[in-house]
Write an enzyme that holds these catalytic residues in place. Structure first.
Site, short mmCIF file in Angstrom:
data_model
loop_
_atom_site.label_atom_id
_atom_site.label_comp_id
_atom_site.label_asym_id
_atom_site.label_seq_id
_atom_site.Cartn_x
_atom_site.Cartn_y
_atom_site.Cartn_z
N HIS A 36 1.37 -0.97 -0.16
CA HIS A 36 -0.31 0.09 0.03
C HIS A 36 0.42 1.38 0.20
O HIS A 36 1.75 1.49 0.70
CB HIS A 36 -0.73 -0.25 1.25
CG HIS A 36 -2.06 -0.77 1.53
ND1 HIS A 36 -3.16 -0.78 0.48
CD2 HIS A 36 -1.70 -2.61 2.03
CE1 HIS A 36 -3.70 -2.58 1.03
NE2 HIS A 36 -3.12 -3.13 1.56
N HIS A 226 -8.42 -8.21 -0.89
CA HIS A 226 -8.85 -8.80 1.29
C HIS A 226 -9.25 -9.35 1.49
O HIS A 226 -10.79 -8.96 1.59
CB HIS A 226 -8.90 -6.68 2.30
CG HIS A 226 -7.22 -6.37 1.99
ND1 HIS A 226 -6.68 -6.23 0.19
CD2 HIS A 226 -6.07 -6.33 2.65
CE1 HIS A 226 -5.35 -4.71 1.42
NE2 HIS A 226 -5.34 -5.28 2.22
N GLU A 229 -9.92 -11.22 6.31
CA GLU A 229 -8.35 -11.28 7.04
C GLU A 229 -8.06 -11.29 8.38
O GLU A 229 -7.41 -11.33 9.15
CB GLU A 229 -8.39 -9.82 6.66
CG GLU A 229 -6.79 -9.35 7.35
CD GLU A 229 -6.91 -7.66 6.64
OE1 GLU A 229 -7.48 -7.15 5.76
OE2 GLU A 229 -5.57 -6.60 6.68
N ASP A 307 2.37 -3.26 4.31
CA ASP A 307 2.68 -1.78 4.75
C ASP A 307 4.30 -1.51 5.69
O ASP A 307 4.93 -1.85 6.86
CB ASP A 307 2.02 -0.94 5.63
CG ASP A 307 0.05 -1.17 5.10
OD1 ASP A 307 0.07 -0.47 4.60
OD2 ASP A 307 -0.02 -2.39 5.89
C1 6MZ Z 1 -7.00 -4.09 5.25
C2 6MZ Z 1 -4.80 -1.94 4.66
C3 6MZ Z 1 -3.92 -2.93 5.63
O1 6MZ Z 1 -4.18 3.30 -0.51
O2 6MZ Z 1 -3.72 5.26 1.13
N1 6MZ Z 1 -4.55 -0.99 3.68
N2 6MZ Z 1 -5.94 -2.69 4.53
N3 6MZ Z 1 -5.91 -4.06 5.88
C4 6MZ Z 1 -4.18 -3.72 5.70
N4 6MZ Z 1 -3.65 -5.06 6.22
C5 6MZ Z 1 -3.02 -4.42 7.46
N5 6MZ Z 1 -2.93 -2.05 5.54
C6 6MZ Z 1 -3.34 -0.66 4.66
O3 6MZ Z 1 -2.18 3.38 1.80
C7 6MZ Z 1 -3.17 3.16 3.06
C8 6MZ Z 1 -4.76 2.89 2.91
O4 6MZ Z 1 -4.30 0.94 3.03
C9 6MZ Z 1 -5.66 0.28 2.79
C10 6MZ Z 1 -6.34 1.08 4.48
O5 6MZ Z 1 -7.26 1.05 3.99
C11 6MZ Z 1 -4.77 2.60 4.36
O6 6MZ Z 1 -5.64 3.52 4.90
P1 6MZ Z 1 -3.17 3.61 0.52
O7 6MZ Z 1 -2.17 3.95 -0.20
#
Ligand code: 6MZ
Length: 361
Positions: A36, A226, A229, A307
């Protein structure tokens, strides 16, 4: 990301390897398919943005806000202790404050791409980066996507592509706008490869998104979701998501038997994020991690970071978690790790959609 910036289980696994084992991991062609954008910003860039944000405030400076911002950066540096996955989503409002102009967004995109792809020891051979188009006072969702794509397209197409993420907390108004943008980008021949559904897994009715995914598929975009999860994601929700015929799945941690049978039959690769799952406590330890069941039946997986910013990891360290001896890692052999890396390359949207095209004709 220099290895000094990583910490936690992946760092321990990496530190336990010999230098020839590390060289072996580095030499493997591998694809990062689940990263992400706003969760992968190098800490030094985020820190620079925070200082610039604070000094740009002048007389309007909100002391409490700036102190909180600097404290949050320090916490990122130390590594976050998360009680549960929901704590994780609370980290983003501060990051978003710092990436809300086209300039800042371009800067972080450039830094994230470089962190994964450049230098003597790039983290991966190929990257599919994902992000959700965010509307701010300074840009529309379309401008957001264009800014990110511009940076992505500075690299060759055999290096990187983009995935548009939809946030589960939204609904039809949001996805209709996103669909228009995605179709426009696709028609213009821009490097948008696929779409994703992410965000707080405990929120929303995923049935709201069925038309979005049907239209995206028709337009030739890949689909990753996703899915399952957390334990709160019901079997009904999981089946609904599988009915969108995803090409790949993110996490797929808590699939019941019925869902597992569908996934096996469709052969949809699973994006596995080991450190993310351990730190968010959706997996208790590596021995009980769901990757085990996929590896056992030779189901395709792609090892990914999710992340790198909050989880203090990088792709090499995630592979170290496969290769390191137990209990620090899963103790896979060289051949097994090589096969996992190959599976990641085979799970790129370009490859998956090629296979589907051939099977149609
Ligand atoms: C679900 C996730 C995530 O899009 O602003 N995000 N959603 N599960 C996860 N794993 C733990 N990790 C990140 O990137 C950040 C966004 O990605 C999603 C969340 O909505 C987060 O706000 P972008 O670039």
């Amino acid at each position: 990301m220099p290895s000094s910036e990583i910490s936690g289980p992946a760092e321990a696994a990496l530190a336990s390897l010999t230098s020839s084992q590390v060289s072996f991991l580095q030499s493997l062609p591998k694809a990062e398919l689940h990263a992400h954008l706003n969760g992968s910003i190098p800490i030094s860039i985020l820190e620079d943005l925070a200082h610039e944000f604070i000094s740009s405030q002048g007389n309007a400076l909100d002391l409490t806000e700036s102190t909180e911002m600097l404290k949050a950066i320090e916490r990122f540096k130390r590594g976050h202790e998360l009680k549960e996955i929901l704590d994780f989503f609370g980290l983003f409002p501060m990051i978003y404050k710092l990436t809300s102009t086209p300039d800042a967004l371009r800067r972080v995109t450039k830094a994230v791409l470089s962190d994964f792809l450049d230098g003597d020891r790039p983290q991966c051979t190929y990257l599919e980066l994902r992000t959700g188009p965010r509307k701010t006072d300074a840009m529309s969702r379309e401008e957001y996507m264009r800014a990110v794509l511009e940076e992505v397209e500075r690299y060759d197409e055999d290096k990187v592509g983009l995935i548009m993420t939809l946030d589960r907390r939204t609904g039809p108004d949001f996805w209709e706008e996103c669909l228009d943008i995605a179709l426009k980008m696709k028609n213009e021949g821009r490097r948008l490869l696929g779409v994703d559904l992410a965000g707080d897994p405990t929120k929303s009715d995923v049935a709201l998104f069925d038309t979005f995914f049907a239209e995206a598929r028709k337009a030739g975009l890949g689909i990753t979701l996703h899915i399952a999860e957390t334990l709160e994601n019901t079997p009904e929700e999981t089946l609904q998501l599988l009915s969108y015929r995803p090409d790949r799945l993110g996490h797929a941690t808590f699939l019941n038997q019925e869902a597992m049978q569908i996934v096996m039959k469709d052969n949809a690769p699973i994006e596995i994020c080991l450190t993310s799952n351990l730190l968010c406590k959706t997996a208790t330890d590596l021995d009980n991690h769901h990757i085990q069941q996929y590896l056992k039946c030779n189901h395709p997986v792609a090892i990914c970071t999710d992340d790198t910013l909050p989880f203090r990891t990088n792709l090499l360290a995630e592979y170290a978690l496969l290769f390191a001896a137990r209990p620090l890692g899963l103790g896979l052999s060289e051949d097994e790790v090589r096969r996992v890396a190959e599976m990641s390359m085979e799970s790129r949207f370009v490859e998956l959609l090629k296979v589907k095209d051939t099977s149609k004709s």
